[in-house]
Design a protein around this motif. Structure first.
Motif, mmCIF file in Angstrom:
data_model
loop_
_atom_site.group_PDB
_atom_site.id
_atom_site.type_symbol
_atom_site.label_atom_id
_atom_site.label_comp_id
_atom_site.label_asym_id
_atom_site.label_seq_id
_atom_site.Cartn_x
_atom_site.Cartn_y
_atom_site.Cartn_z
ATOM 1 N N GLU A 29 4.744 -6.596 8.996
ATOM 2 C CA GLU A 29 5.388 -6.844 7.711
ATOM 3 C C GLU A 29 4.942 -5.823 6.666
ATOM 4 N N TYR A 30 3.709 -5.355 6.788
ATOM 5 C CA TYR A 30 3.271 -4.308 5.869
ATOM 6 C C TYR A 30 3.420 -2.928 6.487
ATOM 7 N N ARG A 31 4.349 -2.811 7.397
ATOM 8 C CA ARG A 31 4.832 -1.526 7.893
ATOM 9 C C ARG A 31 3.812 -0.742 8.701
ATOM 10 N N SER A 55 -4.620 -0.102 -3.500
ATOM 11 C CA SER A 55 -3.459 0.023 -2.637
ATOM 12 C C SER A 55 -3.243 1.427 -2.100
ATOM 13 N N PRO A 82 -3.574 -3.212 0.486
ATOM 14 C CA PRO A 82 -3.749 -2.260 1.599
ATOM 15 C C PRO A 82 -5.208 -1.858 1.869
ATOM 16 N N TYR A 83 -5.978 -1.570 0.823
ATOM 17 C CA TYR A 83 -7.363 -1.145 1.087
ATOM 18 C C TYR A 83 -8.375 -1.910 0.239
ATOM 19 N N ASN A 119 2.003 -9.972 10.856
ATOM 20 C CA ASN A 119 1.578 -9.635 9.499
ATOM 21 C C ASN A 119 1.350 -8.140 9.312
ATOM 22 N N GLU A 149 5.145 4.174 0.932
ATOM 23 C CA GLU A 149 3.952 4.262 1.780
ATOM 24 C C GLU A 149 3.211 5.569 1.547
ATOM 25 N N ARG A 193 8.334 -0.040 -3.133
ATOM 26 C CA ARG A 193 7.152 0.200 -2.328
ATOM 27 C C ARG A 193 7.297 1.537 -1.608
ATOM 28 N N THR A 235 -5.085 -7.788 8.606
ATOM 29 C CA THR A 235 -6.080 -6.832 8.108
ATOM 30 C C THR A 235 -6.976 -6.313 9.229
ATOM 31 N N THR A 247 -4.048 -12.419 7.410
ATOM 32 C CA THR A 247 -3.716 -11.450 6.369
ATOM 33 C C THR A 247 -3.209 -10.121 6.942
ATOM 34 N N ARG A 264 -0.656 -10.738 0.878
ATOM 35 C CA ARG A 264 -1.708 -11.508 1.554
ATOM 36 C C ARG A 264 -3.020 -10.772 1.408
ATOM 37 N N SER A 276 -5.003 -3.060 5.308
ATOM 38 C CA SER A 276 -3.860 -3.933 5.580
ATOM 39 C C SER A 276 -2.596 -3.100 5.413
ATOM 40 N N GLY A 277 -2.135 -2.557 6.510
ATOM 41 C CA GLY A 277 -0.962 -1.687 6.442
ATOM 42 C C GLY A 277 -1.355 -0.327 5.924
ATOM 43 N N PRO A 278 -0.419 0.625 5.969
ATOM 44 C CA PRO A 278 -0.750 1.955 5.451
ATOM 45 C C PRO A 278 -0.867 1.914 3.937
ATOM 46 N N SER A 279 -1.483 2.938 3.388
ATOM 47 C CA SER A 279 -1.607 3.095 1.943
ATOM 48 C C SER A 279 -0.233 2.953 1.305
ATOM 49 N N ALA A 280 -0.174 2.326 0.135
ATOM 50 C CA ALA A 280 1.134 2.064 -0.473
ATOM 51 C C ALA A 280 1.012 1.980 -1.972
#
Ligand code: SF4
Lengths: 226, 511
Positions: free
Chosen positions: A55-57, B240, B288-289, A52, A199, A197, A133, A131, B285, A185-189
């Protein structure tokens, strides 16, 4: 009357308190939703977390605990990192192999000072597999909220399996709401430009996550320890 | 230096000035090919992604029921939870202010900013502050307010208004964004780099550099919040880009303006919304933040925290037994993306910061139905029910729409500024005409009409409900015995002939 009194009086007059279900009693909040989605072994939870996050890089790396210094040194060197932000409580052996100069997380430092730093390395409070996270709570090895925000590169170490939970409800149970909490959850995007999308509008554009397997407690006789 | 801001100088309780009633504004939007194409692309893309994200959770319906119940329970005891929230925030080092209306909220924030001696503030996107026109109020006091969401930045640089909750700059293409950045950024801070292209990555980079300069020196930030926890005093912001985190953690002073309906009783309640909001909103899901903070934390983040609790029509909405469920809204924007009317009409047609189906029920309740745009909003719907189905807190938007239509057409009791009043029936057949004109935007467009016909079939599954008087013209459509026997198209055509309203209205003002 203060505005506070006015608002509270209006709420009481609004009659919402008398509004009840057909039985006249207030229905309890149904909590029959799932505490966790699916059943997983700790290894499967770590796999799901990795999938997961990816998936959000976020870039996911896995290592045994004793491989951490070498891996961190490699990740920092790859970015050409010369300075690294180090929060209080970070186990110093993690950075033993890295050549970068340490910058401590000081309350008195200005945001400009941190803007000049190349990377930040932290631990986390926990990570949520379902998630993808990471949750930071300002505890040991995590530092103040801004240190994981200003530098363009964040390396976060998650201890597997003890810091991995499966679900959001499990995560909340373990967190202290009075601490400042940051869920990542993943880098800022952003998806604001024609839904593409992109990043890193403001936060770190590169997020490296290391899943570090904690050594299993020794079950053999004590003399086998080095 | 002049301060920048959106052009909208709307009064707190008024519709945006120059905004025509929904039917006129919608007709104009329907003829804007760029807007329609963008809207279609965006709503369909997000809709599809969202459905997949939701399908991942086997207990979605139970989470939705829990979310609804938590919000209803809170609204029933709103006074108690607000008082508890105030105690918790105060105990954690924050200061709580109460604002009856937009003007008071603006005064409080302006005073707080002035007390810091700062002349500018950074802002994280907040519908509450848009609702009260805070930027304009600050501007009048000589304080520059900088929006820091990428989309809000685009909107602000373009002296524009947002048209979608989630993608406010949905009406702009990348080429336009590039031109805006190149032309406007230098006037407010760091200019866009020379030779800026229109690649999203490049545009995001230009925004990053432009705004970072502001974040690093900012002394005061203004935010909203998605949730406030009564039990602990914790505020929560989902985002985000990281501009939220910048605003919430770098400045010395943080001022959050939050509608009183955003409170939830316990920290544990967040487990529901942390699962439903991101999936409903950005189809992720998890966004991001997410930042959660409780008062001030020694040495981490702002040393001064002010919470402004905003009423501005919310207690009036609470006094309406049918309409109060709109206060459950968690602003996820899912209802916009499934709405066939929104898809064609766009956000500006709604003439308020809350567009789409939720805007059509929330704005006329928060502001009253005195203005033409607010009186026409409850008619801006086919009552197809898609918005209710998708809503993560199960707001029955069609039910509220019908309720509001009834009140506009027939008159009836309502609460304004805490006082019980009787709304007079709309004069003449104004409401009927508004309804028909709203419907005509569908009729003008064959594709839209096909959708309308399909939706009619679904609308019939809703429990029958008829309006007396002129409103029957509208609700009758849902009681047609067998649509194939009297095709929707013919039926409407017949209605059209009966409707004496001239087809071309003067389109006064711009949306
Ligand atoms: S009404 Fe429901 S679907 Fe629409 S924005 Fe609010 S919570 Fe989301």
């Amino acid at each position: 009357m203060t505005s506070r009194d006015v608002i509270l009086a209006r709420i009481r007059r609004a009659g919402a308190a008398g509004a009840t279900g057909p039985t006249g009693a207030e229905a309890p909040i149904p909590r029959d939703y799932l505490r966790v989605h699916g059943e997983r072994t700790p290894a499967e939870s770590a796999d799901l977390l990795a999938a997961n996050l990816a998936e959000y890089r976020a870039h996911v790396h896995r290592t045994a605990d004793d491989g951490l210094p070498a891996l961190l040194a490699r990740l920092l060197a790859r970015r050409g990192t010369r300075t690294v932000l180090v929060p209080a409580g970070l186990p110093l052996y993690w950075l033993a192999d890295a050549a970068a100069t340490h910058v401590p997380d000081r309350a008195a430092a200005t945001p400009y000072e941190f803007d000049a730093v190349d990377s930040v390395v932290t631990g986390c409070a926990l990570a949520v597999a379902e998630t993808g996270t990471l949750v930071l709570d300002g505890g040991p090895a995590q530092g103040r909220r801004r240190i994981t925000l200003i530098p363009d590169h964040h390396v976060c170490v998650v201890r597997v399996p003890d810091q991995v939970v499966d679900s959001v409800p499990q995560a909340l149970e373990r967190l202290d709401p009075t601490r400042p909490l940051t869920w990542i959850s993943g880098p800022s995007a952003t998806s604001d430009i024609e839904l593409d999308r992109v990043e890193g509008v403001h936060g770190p554009r590169t997020l490296d996550v290391i899943l570090a397997t904690t050594p299993t407690p020794p079950t053999a006789a004590p003399h086998t320890q080095p | 230096m002049t301060t920048r801001g959106t052009q909208a100088a709307d009064g707190p309780q008024a519709a945006l000035p120059g905004t025509p009633a929904f039917p006129e504004a919608a007709r104009r939007a329907v003829h804007d090919p760029v807007l329609r194409a963008n809207l279609r692309h965006a709503t369909h893309t997000i809709r599809g992604r969202r459905a997949r994200a939701v399908a991942e959770l086997a207990d979605w319906d139970r989470l939705r029921a829990a979310g609804k119940a938590i919000k209803d329970h809170t609204l029933r005891h709103l006074d108690r939870y607000l008082v508890q929230l105030e105690e918790s925030v105060t105990a954690a080092g924050g200061t709580v202010h109460w604002a009856v209306d937009a003007a008071e909220a603006c005064r409080i924030v302006t005073r707080l900013v002035q007390a810091t001696g700062e002349r500018e503030v950074v802002k994280v996107k907040s519908m509450a502050t848009q609702e009260i026109s805070l930027n304009e109020a600050l501007e009048e006091a000589g304080i520059a307010a900088y929006e820091t969401d990428l989309a809000e930045l685009i909107v602000q640089l373009g002296h524009d208004r947002p048209s979608h909750i989630l993608v406010p700059a949905i009406h702009r293409n990348r080429g336009e964004i590039r031109d805006l950045f190149a032309r406007e950024m230098g006037r407010w801070g760091r200019p866009a780099p020379d030779g800026l292209g229109d690649d999203p990555r490049e545009l995001a980079e230009a925004a990053r550099r432009h705004l970072r300069e502001k974040f690093l020196r900012a002394g005061v930030a203004v935010s909203g919040a998605n949730f406030m926890v009564a039990e602990t005093g914790t505020l929560v912001v989902f985002e985000s880009e990281g501009n939220g985190r910048m605003c919430l953690t770098l400045p010395e002073t943080l001022i959050s303006v939050v509608g009183i309906e955003k409170v939830v009783p316990t920290f544990r309640d967040l487990e529901v919304f942390l699962q439903t909001l991101p999936r409903s909103s950005t189809a992720e899901r998890m966004n991001p933040y997410t930042t959660m903070w409780t008062g001030t934390a020694g040495g981490d983040g702002p040393s001064a925290f002010h919470l402004v609790l905003l009423d501005n029509g919310r207690t009036d909405t609470l006094a309406d037994a049918v309409g109060r469920q709109a206060l459950r809204c968690i602003r996820c924007s899912a209802c916009l993306n499934v709405c066939p009317v929104y898809e064609r009409a766009g956000g500006h047609a709604y003439g308020s910061v809350y567009p789409g189906p939720i805007g059509a029920v929330l704005s006329p309740q928060l502001r009253g139905t005195g203005s033409p745009v607010d009186a026409s909003l409850p008619f801006a719907s086919t009552l197809c029910g898609a918005c209710e189905e998708v809503c993560p807190v199960a707001i029955d938007i069609p039910e509220i729409l019908v309720h509001l239509r009834e009140r506009i057409v027939q008159g009836g009791p309502a609460t304004r500024e805490g006082v019980r009043v009787r709304i007079r029936p709309a004069r003449g057949h104004a409401a009927e005409r508004a309804a028909l004109r709203a419907a005509r935007l569908l009729l003008d467009h064959p594709g839209a009409l096909r959708a309308g016909e399909r939706l009619l079939a679904r609308a019939r599954r809703l429990r029958p409900r008829r309006l007396p008087g002129p409103g029957r013209a509208w609700t009758d459509s849902r009681d047609l015995p067998e649509p194939p026997e009297q095709p929707f198209r013919d039926w409407w055509a017949q209605r059209e002939r009966q409707d004496r309203t001239p087809r071309r209205q003067d389109q006064a003002g711009t949306p």
